[in-house]
Each structure stands twice: as C-alpha cells, then as structure tokens.
Design a protein around this motif. Sequence first.
Motif, short mmCIF file in Angstrom:
data_model
loop_
_atom_site.label_atom_id
_atom_site.label_comp_id
_atom_site.label_asym_id
_atom_site.label_seq_id
_atom_site.Cartn_x
_atom_site.Cartn_y
_atom_site.Cartn_z
N ASP A 86 0.80 -1.23 0.00
CA ASP A 86 0.00 0.00 0.00
C ASP A 86 0.84 1.28 0.00
O ASP A 86 0.63 2.19 -0.79
N SER A 87 1.82 1.36 0.90
CA SER A 87 2.58 2.60 1.08
C SER A 87 3.41 2.97 -0.14
O SER A 87 3.82 4.12 -0.29
N ALA A 88 3.67 2.00 -1.02
CA ALA A 88 4.46 2.29 -2.23
C ALA A 88 3.58 2.68 -3.41
O ALA A 88 4.10 3.11 -4.45
N ALA A 89 2.27 2.56 -3.27
CA ALA A 89 1.38 2.76 -4.41
C ALA A 89 1.43 4.17 -4.98
O ALA A 89 1.41 4.36 -6.19
N ASP A 105 -3.97 -2.33 4.05
CA ASP A 105 -4.84 -2.28 5.22
C ASP A 105 -5.50 -0.90 5.31
O ASP A 105 -5.97 -0.48 6.36
N LEU A 106 -5.49 -0.20 4.17
CA LEU A 106 -6.25 1.04 3.97
C LEU A 106 -5.69 2.24 4.73
O LEU A 106 -6.39 3.24 4.92
N ASP A 107 -4.41 2.20 5.11
CA ASP A 107 -3.83 3.36 5.78
C ASP A 107 -2.88 4.14 4.88
O ASP A 107 -2.21 5.07 5.32
N LYS A 134 -12.31 1.91 8.68
CA LYS A 134 -11.98 2.17 7.27
C LYS A 134 -12.46 1.06 6.33
O LYS A 134 -12.36 1.22 5.11
N LEU A 135 -12.94 -0.02 6.88
CA LEU A 135 -13.25 -1.18 6.04
C LEU A 135 -14.36 -0.92 5.03
O LEU A 135 -14.44 -1.60 4.00
N THR A 163 2.80 -7.14 7.96
CA THR A 163 2.71 -5.83 7.32
C THR A 163 2.30 -6.00 5.87
O THR A 163 2.35 -7.11 5.31
N ASP A 164 1.92 -4.90 5.22
CA ASP A 164 1.53 -4.98 3.80
C ASP A 164 2.64 -5.60 2.95
O ASP A 164 2.37 -6.38 2.03
#
Length: 248
Positions: A86-89, A105-107, A134-135, A163-164
């Motif tokens: 996610d964080s790299a998207a 995980d939507l963060d 957030k789901l 982790t993601d």
Amino acid sequence: MTIRGWNKLYLEIVREFGYNSRLDYEAGIILGSIISSIKPSQIISDHTISSMIKNETIFVIGAGNSLNTAIPTLKKSKGIVKIVADSAAKYMTDCGIIPDIIVTDLDGDAIALKRCNKMGTIHIVHAHGDNISKLYMATSFEKILGTTQSTPYGMVRNFGGFTDGDRSVFLASHFGAKRIVLFGMDYDGTVGRFSGTKKSDRKTKLKKLNKSREILGWLSGRTKSELLTTSSHIPGFQSISYENLDSI
C-alpha cells in the motif's frame, strides 16, 4: 489454507505488540460481511489470483528508499505481475507504473488507491483491529479480495503475514509463485521516504519492519518459491542486482 505454523506466530506478534486478537477476529467478520454485500463481479476468486501467480516470477514492491533506483527496472519489466504494498502505491503510480495487485490495510494514500482502482488493479484488503472504521472503503473497489490475520470468515482469507510488504510475499508464496523478487523492501533501520510515515509513528514503524524481516526469514524455510531481493539482506533470500534480473 493458512500456512502451517502461522497461527502460533500470529499470537506471538499479538503479545509482542499488545494487539487485541478479539478485535482482529471481529474485523475479519465485518470485512467478510461487507464483501458479501457487494456485487459478485467485484469479488476476485482464489482461482483468478492463482492464474496470475502460479509458476510465475512475481515482483513484490515496498516503499523503502531503494525504490527510487528500482523504478527504471520496474518500468522495463513488461508482463511480470507486480504486487505492491500500500505505502508504495502513490510513488509507483506517480512514476506511471500501475500495480497488478495492491496489498492494503487502507492506511496508505487514498487517492492512489482510487487511481489504481480505475486502472483495474486488484485490491487485497486486510482487516485488523485498528482499521475497522476504514473497512467500508472496500465497497468502492472494483476488484477485491479480503484477508485477515485471524480466523478466516466467508470470503476473507488468511494467507499469513503481518505488514503490507510481507503479506505481499506470503500471498505470492501461497499461490505458488515460482520466484519472488523484492524491490524497495529495505530492512536497514530506516523508514522509507516513500512510505508517508509520520515522524511521530516512526519508532513503531521501525519495530514493525524489524518484525517483518523476521517473519520473511521464517517464511523462507517453508515456501517452495525461490526468494530473491534487490534490497537489503533478508535471511533465506538471495541478493540479486538489477543487471542480473534478465538471467532469471
């Protein structure tokens, strides 16, 4: 089926980080209920994921500082399935690379998730006790599969992982990837500048990264996939340079 030994490892993580396993369980049920309420065409089957991954070379991409140097290689790698944490998207899409799969995980960056959604990316949405509020975002994704780190429920799976980033590796391993190559998965004691982590959260982030590296080492002794990394050393993973990727 969840990888053997994961439940024991999960309970160790719960104790180490002080998580609430009951909330994790409830989050999985909530996500399962949400997914059951959306259009069937939005739900991605295990068969679809397997057809993308089984016996293939898969790139798993995290948000470490080395991601910047990996971009030219990733742009050239046409036809290779890219699973992005996610964080790299955001950085990936800013560079014009659309992930095939995002593990989230939507963060992370909501705009990047929406951008990828429009481009046909599959979203592997993870439920845990800290993201229940957030789901609901799962209803907006056109292609979705749900995961939990607790007991599977309905259409929600447990492939293992914390982790993601490491969940992305567990996903590829579960579906029988021939080879998994990591990019931007830096376990070097720093928080990647592409992760968007707040300064106040960096101590916790580093603790999670250390655990993630440990978990990947644990997986290396249980997977049939060949494990390679272009980033920092991980036990059980072979280091490989960008230049040598053409030979695999």
